[in-house]
Design an enzyme around this catalytic site. Structure first.
Site: not given
Lengths: 69, 573
Positions: B228, B232, B379-381, B442-443
């Protein structure tokens, strides 16, 4: 002549797309259930309205004074 | 006033090299992304489903490790040298860390690509989240280790530059760009130790056959300890650009230097002791520890909201400097023709949406609904795939001329590129989020199996169409980006047509904030304490229960437990 800069209009139209996409979700929760085709037609209509607003002569806007670039 | 390449020609060469490496990774990673989109939706299958994990690994590693981190070392090198107004101390050392990062990437890529070639007996289809029980060829782990060590040495390079400056300026406040780099590196050292230990102590010996098995939960926890914080590590250079470049191209000043420092200190403190929120469904970690991780994660909203306020206030200041008036009409005065501005502004808008879906991910109970579903991919896209990637691409249109001395080629094309990315991500991420709510996993190459998902709105076919449309637009946008880059590089040198190498000044200067903000030792010390509080007990519990190398001969005890529970449940029926 457009009411706003054509590039600003383009950005505005692009920015409208996620709002339209999410409006479909909102419509479902409000009890309306537009099909994909209906959603696309509605989206195109909104875009036409925005483009029309941008290019329609704005009679109530003060005209530019003569000699102003 | 002059361009960066005129001020620091040697550093510009290094920055250029790092950016070009990032761009190659971006092009390849995007192509693999398109392959996945078309395969998952069953529109076009040019790969075998058994190779899906390998393609997914290439997509993840090339984009979230190679593209982002090569680009950020370029940005950080620029930030340090520009703000301290001094070159890096030892160019051989600088090229050493660049060489380690490049060599590490190549070594890690060899076994991944080897997985696609039957004649080569190596594979590393372990995804970007490379924890056990998935095992890669040892070369993959060696490559990763070299890559991480390369970033550590890059940090040493920047710290040495800062210390040399400090000796000559003992009483001055740390320039804001340098402050941002140093705080980011503070938590990067702290967090990447976890993955380095996991790789060197467990995964590499395991892949070499020295250990028969490892403690899967332990390596997973050590991965997320880093996994995580690395988010950042991608986001902080993005924030750096939003704080330093966006106000400048908007025509204004940064609203508050002290507020920016507070934000970076908060990220230094809070970005690492949060990783367990990726493990809410892991059975081997007590709920109390997960609750602590959730609390820390929710605190991270504070610096994000501070950033939203500061960046919008800075942009508004710029718009009003350009003659903008009214409550919202000032938005029209912003430089929307400039792809640097438009790209970064739209990336910021997408990041706001990502923040909302991130709150769902971070919630201990709500997460159960979306865990390991397509929602997380959506979300992470939005975060790394848009807030970070789109900002980096838009910023490239400012940096390329700076580091090459060549004016940007194809400005309208560049503007179209950032708009196309925004459009593509609108469709793709929306469909991914909605698909996740319907339980689509996912995946996987075969999300449909024989299971019929029922989205609350519309159909799976509609969601698939959106994913394909979005993914294709994103790929086209990447091609446009690379076209603009190549067009710029083919142009002639003309520094007179390039803006000077500066960054935004602040309306509220560093001196308006307390000096303790610059006490980096104190903040790093507090960050270490927070990490110990968050992780000492969970790791002690994991090791106490299963040992350093896992129980018995199975590195995957959860499976055993699940089978046992099923047997008992069936027996009770």
């Amino acid at each position: 002549m457009s009411r706003i800069d054509p590039v600003v209009l383009l950005v505005l139209l692009v920015f409208t797309v996620p709002i339209l996409v999410q409006l479909r979700t909102v419509a479902f929760y409000l009890g309306f259930e537009p099909t994909v085709t209906q959603s696309i037609i509605l989206g195109l209509a909104v875009i036409v309205v925005i483009v029309g607003w941008a290019y329609w002569p704005a009679r109530w806007l003060p005209s530019e004074p003569e000699g102003c670039e | 006033m002059s361009t960066y390449v005129e001020q620091f020609p040697a550093e510009a060469r290094l920055v250029r090299s790092a950016m070009y490496t990032a761009f190659v990774a971006l092009g390849l990673g995007a192509a693999f992304g398109l392959l996945q989109v078309l395969h998952r939706t069953n529109v076009l299958r040019v790969i075998d489903s058994t190779d899906y994990y390998t393609i997914l690994t290439l997509h993840g590693v090339l984009l979230v490790l190679t593209f982002t981190i090569f680009f950020l070392v370029a940005i950080f090198t620029w930030a340090i040298t520009t703000s301290l107004d001094r070159p890096l101390p030892d160019h051989r050392f600088s090229w050493t860390w660049y060489g380690l990062m490049t060599g590490g990437t190549v070594l890690a890529a060899i076994p991944i690509v080897g997985g696609l070639i039957d004649q080569i007996d190596m594979s590393a289809a372990v995804l970007f989240t490379f924890y056990a029980p998935l095992q890669a060829h040892w070369l993959f782990y060696v490559g990763l280790a070299l890559f991480v060590v390369g970033t550590w040495l890059a940090g040493v390079d920047w710290i040495r530059t800062y210390l040399a400056w400090r000796r000559e300026h003992p009483d001055e406040r740390i320039p804001l760009p340098t402050f941002m780099v140093l705080t980011t590196m503070g938590f990067w050292y702290l967090s990447s130790v976890g993955v380095a230990l996991s790789v060197l102590v467990f995964l590499l010996p395991w892949s070499l056959g020295i250990f028969e098995h490892v403690n899967a939960l332990l390596t997973r926890t050590m991965f997320w300890y880093f996994g995580h914080a690395v988010v950042y590590f991608w986001l902080m250079p993005t924030y750096l650009l939003w704080y330093l470049l966006l106000p400048k191209v908007a025509g204004g000043k940064l609203f508050s230097d002290p507020l920016a420092r507070i934000v970076f200190v908060l990220f230094l403190l809070l970005s690492t002791p949060t990783g367990i929120h990726h493990q809410y469904l892991d059975p081997g970690i007590a709920e109390g520890f997960k609750y602590v991780a959730m609390t820390n994660t929710m605190f991270l909203l504070l610096p994000s909201l501070l950033t939203a306020f500061t960046v919008v206030a800075s942009i508004e200041h710029g718009a009003r400097q350009r003659g903008g008036t009214g409550r919202l009409r000032w938005l029209g005065a912003l430089p929307w023709r400039d792809p640097v501005f438009t790209g970064m502004a739209l990336a910021g808008v997408m990041f706001a949406a990502a923040g909302f879906s991130g709150i769902v991910n971070a919630g201990l109970n709500v997460n159960y609904l979306v865990h390991n579903t397509f929602w997380v991919v959506g979300h992470f896209h939005l975060t790394v795939g848009t807030a970070v990637a789109l900002t980096f691409m838009a910023a490239s249109y400012w940096f390329l001329p700076q580091v090459t001395g060549k004016p940007l080629w194809g400005r309208p094309l560049a503007l179209g590129q950032v708009l196309l990315w925004f459009l593509g991500m609108t469709f793709m991420s929306n469909a991914m989020h909605r698909g996740g709510l319907a339980g689509i996993p996912r995946r996987t190459a075969e999300p449909q199996y024989n299971f019929s998902f029922e989205p609350a709105i519309g159909s799976v076919a509609e969601l698939d169409a959106q994913v394909v449309l979005g993914g294709t637009l994103l790929f086209l946008s990447t091609v446009l980006f690379l076209t603009v880059v190549l067009g710029t590089l083919r142009g002639g040198v003309d520094p007179t047509r390039i803006p000077a190498n500066t960054y935004a000044a602040a309306l509220s200067e560093a001196e308006d904030g307390p000096r303790i903000l610059d006490n980096l030792r104190l903040w790093v010390l507090i960050a270490v304490v927070l990490v110990i509080l968050a992780y000492a007990f969970p790791i002690a519990a994991i090791v106490d229960r299963s040992g350093w190398l896992g129980p018995g001969g199975s590195p995957y005890p959860q499976v055993v437990w699940v089978v046992e529970y099923l047997v008992v449940a069936l027996a009770l029926r």
